[in-house]
Scaffold this motif. Structure first.
Motif, mmCIF file in Angstrom:
data_model
loop_
_atom_site.group_PDB
_atom_site.id
_atom_site.type_symbol
_atom_site.label_atom_id
_atom_site.label_comp_id
_atom_site.label_asym_id
_atom_site.label_seq_id
_atom_site.Cartn_x
_atom_site.Cartn_y
_atom_site.Cartn_z
ATOM 1 N N GLY A 4 -4.271 5.376 0.842
ATOM 2 C CA GLY A 4 -4.108 6.283 1.974
ATOM 3 C C GLY A 4 -5.134 6.048 3.064
ATOM 4 N N LEU A 5 -6.382 5.746 2.665
ATOM 5 C CA LEU A 5 -7.440 5.494 3.649
ATOM 6 C C LEU A 5 -7.142 4.252 4.469
ATOM 7 C CD1 LEU A 5 -10.230 6.169 4.816
ATOM 8 C CD2 LEU A 5 -11.236 4.811 2.965
ATOM 9 N N VAL A 6 -6.729 3.180 3.807
ATOM 10 C CA VAL A 6 -6.431 1.932 4.528
ATOM 11 C C VAL A 6 -5.247 2.139 5.472
ATOM 12 C CG1 VAL A 6 -5.740 -0.477 4.294
ATOM 13 C CG2 VAL A 6 -7.390 0.499 2.701
ATOM 14 N N LEU A 7 -4.205 2.814 5.005
ATOM 15 C CA LEU A 7 -3.039 3.068 5.857
ATOM 16 C C LEU A 7 -3.414 3.930 7.062
ATOM 17 C CD1 LEU A 7 -0.316 3.713 3.136
ATOM 18 C CD2 LEU A 7 -0.435 1.757 4.677
ATOM 19 N N ALA A 8 -4.282 4.922 6.842
ATOM 20 C CA ALA A 8 -4.702 5.779 7.953
ATOM 21 C C ALA A 8 -5.484 4.989 8.995
ATOM 22 C CB ALA A 8 -5.542 6.941 7.429
ATOM 23 N N ILE A 9 -6.349 4.093 8.541
ATOM 24 C CA ILE A 9 -7.130 3.263 9.469
ATOM 25 C C ILE A 9 -6.196 2.374 10.292
ATOM 26 C CG2 ILE A 9 -8.798 1.376 9.612
ATOM 27 C CD1 ILE A 9 -10.207 2.617 7.187
ATOM 28 N N ILE A 10 -5.193 1.800 9.648
ATOM 29 C CA ILE A 10 -4.249 0.933 10.356
ATOM 30 C C ILE A 10 -3.465 1.732 11.394
ATOM 31 C CG2 ILE A 10 -2.136 -0.433 10.082
ATOM 32 C CD1 ILE A 10 -3.219 -1.367 7.383
ATOM 33 N N GLN A 11 -3.047 2.934 11.043
ATOM 34 C CA GLN A 11 -2.217 3.728 11.942
ATOM 35 C C GLN A 11 -3.011 4.351 13.084
ATOM 36 O OE1 GLN A 11 0.749 2.875 11.568
ATOM 37 N NE2 GLN A 11 1.880 4.486 10.535
ATOM 38 N N VAL A 12 -4.220 4.839 12.805
ATOM 39 C CA VAL A 12 -4.990 5.582 13.809
ATOM 40 C C VAL A 12 -5.804 4.656 14.703
ATOM 41 C CG1 VAL A 12 -6.792 7.318 14.132
ATOM 42 C CG2 VAL A 12 -5.038 7.650 12.386
ATOM 43 N N GLN A 13 -6.447 3.650 14.116
ATOM 44 C CA GLN A 13 -7.202 2.616 14.831
ATOM 45 C C GLN A 13 -8.529 3.098 15.399
ATOM 46 O OE1 GLN A 13 -4.634 0.543 17.633
ATOM 47 N NE2 GLN A 13 -3.804 -0.709 15.999
ATOM 48 N N GLU A 14 -8.580 4.224 16.062
ATOM 49 C CA GLU A 14 -9.841 4.708 16.620
ATOM 50 C C GLU A 14 -9.968 6.213 16.406
ATOM 51 O OE1 GLU A 14 -8.487 5.260 21.277
ATOM 52 O OE2 GLU A 14 -9.640 3.490 20.685
ATOM 53 N N PRO A 15 -11.195 6.708 16.152
ATOM 54 C CA PRO A 15 -11.385 8.129 15.814
ATOM 55 C C PRO A 15 -10.856 9.096 16.867
ATOM 56 C CG PRO A 15 -13.375 6.868 15.309
ATOM 57 C CD PRO A 15 -12.456 5.945 16.041
ATOM 58 N N ALA A 16 -10.941 8.719 18.146
ATOM 59 C CA ALA A 16 -10.496 9.639 19.201
ATOM 60 C C ALA A 16 -9.018 9.988 19.059
ATOM 61 C CB ALA A 16 -10.763 9.021 20.566
ATOM 62 N N ALA A 17 -8.227 9.093 18.470
ATOM 63 C CA ALA A 17 -6.796 9.347 18.323
ATOM 64 C C ALA A 17 -6.513 10.484 17.352
ATOM 65 C CB ALA A 17 -6.089 8.077 17.847
ATOM 66 N N LEU A 18 -7.483 10.832 16.506
ATOM 67 C CA LEU A 18 -7.295 11.953 15.598
ATOM 68 C C LEU A 18 -7.172 13.268 16.359
ATOM 69 C CD1 LEU A 18 -9.866 11.011 12.827
ATOM 70 C CD2 LEU A 18 -7.382 10.960 12.621
ATOM 71 N N ILE A 19 -7.777 13.343 17.521
ATOM 72 C CA ILE A 19 -7.745 14.555 18.329
ATOM 73 C C ILE A 19 -6.730 14.454 19.457
ATOM 74 C CG2 ILE A 19 -9.142 16.113 19.744
ATOM 75 C CD1 ILE A 19 -9.931 16.063 16.821
ATOM 76 N N ASN A 20 -6.586 13.266 20.017
ATOM 77 C CA ASN A 20 -5.798 13.096 21.240
ATOM 78 C C ASN A 20 -4.307 12.931 21.008
ATOM 79 O OD1 ASN A 20 -8.237 13.164 22.614
ATOM 80 N ND2 ASN A 20 -8.463 10.932 22.604
ATOM 81 N N THR A 21 -3.874 12.748 19.774
ATOM 82 C CA THR A 21 -2.458 12.518 19.499
ATOM 83 C C THR A 21 -1.948 13.528 18.481
ATOM 84 O OG1 THR A 21 -2.852 10.961 17.673
ATOM 85 C CG2 THR A 21 -2.761 10.048 19.909
ATOM 86 N N LEU A 23 0.822 -1.207 0.000
ATOM 87 C CA LEU A 23 0.000 0.000 0.000
ATOM 88 C C LEU A 23 0.856 1.258 0.000
ATOM 89 C CD1 LEU A 23 -2.917 -0.894 2.461
ATOM 90 C CD2 LEU A 23 -3.030 -0.655 -0.024
ATOM 91 N N VAL A 24 1.936 1.258 0.785
ATOM 92 C CA VAL A 24 2.845 2.406 0.776
ATOM 93 C C VAL A 24 3.465 2.576 -0.610
ATOM 94 C CG1 VAL A 24 5.000 3.321 1.708
ATOM 95 C CG2 VAL A 24 3.331 2.294 3.243
ATOM 96 N N PHE A 25 3.821 1.456 -1.241
ATOM 97 C CA PHE A 25 4.381 1.506 -2.599
ATOM 98 C C PHE A 25 3.393 2.154 -3.567
ATOM 99 C CE2 PHE A 25 4.718 -0.335 -6.830
ATOM 100 C CZ PHE A 25 6.050 -0.121 -7.136
ATOM 101 N N LEU A 26 2.148 1.706 -3.551
ATOM 102 C CA LEU A 26 1.130 2.261 -4.446
ATOM 103 C C LEU A 26 0.855 3.726 -4.122
ATOM 104 C CD1 LEU A 26 -1.421 -0.707 -4.570
ATOM 105 C CD2 LEU A 26 0.144 0.021 -6.373
ATOM 106 N N HIS A 27 0.783 4.035 -2.833
ATOM 107 C CA HIS A 27 0.501 5.405 -2.410
ATOM 108 C C HIS A 27 1.607 6.353 -2.877
ATOM 109 C CE1 HIS A 27 -1.854 8.155 0.014
ATOM 110 N NE2 HIS A 27 -0.766 8.588 0.617
#
Length: 546
Positions: free
Chosen positions: A343-360, A292-296
């Protein structure tokens, strides 16, 4: 009259340039604000130390150990004695996620600092220290290190220029070879971006070595710095990136028959360079994240690299640029789909839960990147479905509007690169979650009995406790009953007492245990050896925040 019009046009162009420059500066300042509150973390996070941080020992330990959330490679290991003198620890072994370090001397009484700096699998260094005392605590020696903001700014800038070389340079060479036909407008811009990348790549590698050692910029020429740099996985990103940049540069001056082949190989090299190291490529499952990183990366290079040559061609040679615009318009839609999906799949893997978008810090940078991407996608959609057809038909006013719009796209792309370079200093929520799920363990040793106590996960909240009970000389201890007692008198919390059960695997367990607060707790085990003998052993236990 024409002179007035020229002055008016120049004034408008100057105003737009100042506006775009101001927007870019504002975005870069916002990036700095988003990452300033956090410390410089990497993927690997320290889970436990032995001796534990703050422990008071009766005698000098034979070895030390550092356990991380993932395998690491030590860069610098140092013991700071109570008098402030330093001892380099060069003898160590790697045991899965634990670094076992030999202690070469008998330590004197007082407080010592075990300072460490390691590099994780994604190539990012991280450091820290743990304090322990022999006999009785003393004034802690100074072992901390201030953040070198000059070095951090240099790392960020070098990474930004490296990205510009890979995406704008290599992608631009590919666009000139495959989309521009016989047109060569934008070749000087592409060559400059490639040369910038060729310079930034080795500089980035050297700065990686400085960061790994915690050294200042004055040490940049030191062989030790470069030796440290090449021992990280980032060296493969630099090597592959240099090859891609060089091949792309050759495609600009090479024979026409090899131009397309060279540019294609260089574009694939961009994806490969990004896939061999970095936050996203080190995430599990790597059979998914690395492709995915390669394609991105390849999709970013195609899109971003085409913008400047296309805009310059439309501005200087609008008639000849029509074929370029038509080919780009046909190809860009599937490229954007690949870019967005990966990018969407990689973001989901890295973030895991919506709250982390604000808390980190990582999540906040991701939100900024998504906002820029939304603006970019919207602008690109307007260009694709509103301006492209009239521009191809020869409408000169629409062509000028399209050129201006493409210029804005380039500025947004550079801002996105700046955000991506800022990720160098932030841990993804995925890594933080892995570290938080790790257990915290202590060894309690007395003459009467000893125990290995493990709390999983090692943070406040609902946990499970596991205990292995032994005699003081490491023999088996068939206890009749074991009770775990946790106390934290400085927080006004009454002791938490829970009887342990014996599941039959040689351990004692306490399930569904709730530890309400993080911090230092006192863990005591009440061991009923016989009907007439009770042994109590205890030690401090550090519970992490969630």
């Amino acid at each position: 009259m024409s002179l007035i019009l020229l002055r008016s046009t120049a004034s408008r162009d100057s105003s737009r340039t100042r506006l775009l420059t101001g927007c870019l500066v504002g975005i870069l300042v916002l990036i700095a604000v988003l990452i300033l509150p956090g410390r410089a973390f990497a993927h690997a996070a320290l889970v436990a130390t032995d001796p534990a941080d703050g422990a008071v020992l009766t005698q000098s330990p034979a070895q030390f150990s550092l356990t991380f959330s993932e395998p690491v490679s030590p860069l610098v290991l140092t013991l700071v004695r109570p008098d402030g003198s330093r001892l380099a620890l060069t003898s160590f072994r790697l045991n899965d996620q634990t670094v076992e370090i030999d202690n070469p001397e008998t330590l004197k009484s007082g407080t010592h600092v075990l300072s460490w700096r390691v590099v994780s699998a994604d190539g990012h260094p991280v450091g820290g220290s743990a304090l322990f005392s022999i006999g009785a605590p003393s004034a802690a020696p100074t072992a901390g290190e201030a953040v070198d903001w000059t070095l951090r700014a240099a790392i960020w800038a070098a990474r930004l220029f490296f990205y510009a070389g890979l995406f704008l340079g290599v992608g631009g060479a590919f666009a000139l070879a495959w989309l521009a036909g016989d047109g060569r407008r934008g070749q000087c811009f592409v060559a400059a971006a490639l040369l910038l990348g060729l310079v930034a790549a080795p500089v980035s590698l050297g700065l990686q070595g400085l960061d790994g050692l915690g050294a200042t910029l004055a040490w940049f020429p030191s062989p030790t710095v470069w030796k440290t740099a090449v021992e990280t996985s980032f060296v493969w990103t630099v090597l592959i990136g240099l090859i891609a940049l060089g091949v792309a540069l050759l495609s600009l001056a090479g024979p026409a028959g090899l131009r397309k082949l060279s540019a294609s190989g260089a574009l694939l090299g961009v994806g490969a360079a990004l896939a061999v190291s970095g936050h996203a490529s080190a995430a599990e499952p790597q059979w998914l994240t690395r492709p995915l990183v390669f394609l991105h990366g390849t999709a970013i290079a195609f899109w971003a690299g085409s913008l400047a040559p296309l805009g310059l061609a439309l501005r200087r040679e609008p008639a000849e640029a029509k074929a370029f615009l038509r080919r780009f318009s046909r190809a860009i839609l599937p490229v954007v789909i690949v870019l967005a999906a990966s990018g969407l799949v990689l973001a989901i893997i890295q973030v895991q839960e919506p709250a982390a978008l604000i808390n980190t810090s990582y999540g906040r940078l991701l939100l900024l990147k998504l906002a820029l991407l939304l603006f970019l996608f919207t602008l690109a959609a307007v260009n694709r479905w509103t301006l492209t057809a009239p521009a191809q038909a020869g409408d000169t006013e629409v062509q000028r509007r399209l050129v201006r719009s493409i210029g804005i796209e380039v500025v947004i792309v550079l801002a996105i690169f700046g955000v991506a370079a800022g990720w160098r200093f932030t841990p993804p929520p995925r890594a933080l979650a892995i570290a938080a799920a790790q257990p915290v363990s202590i060894h309690i040793h007395t003459l009467e009995a000893m125990a290995d106590l493990s709390i999983t996960p090692g943070h406040a909240g609902e946990v499970a406790a596991s205990m292995v009970i032994m005699t003081g000389d490491f023999g088996p201890l068939d206890a009749k009953q074991v009770t775990l007692v946790l106390s934290k008198p400085d927080s006004g919390i009454e002791p938490i007492k829970r009887p342990a059960r014996k599941p039959g695997d040689g351990t004692w367990r306490v399930d569904n245990l709730v530890i309400p607060l993080p911090g230092r707790w006192n863990a005591r085990l009440d061991i009923l050896v016989s009907d007439f003998e009770m042994v109590k052993i205890e030690a401090p236990l550090d519970i992490r925040a969630q």
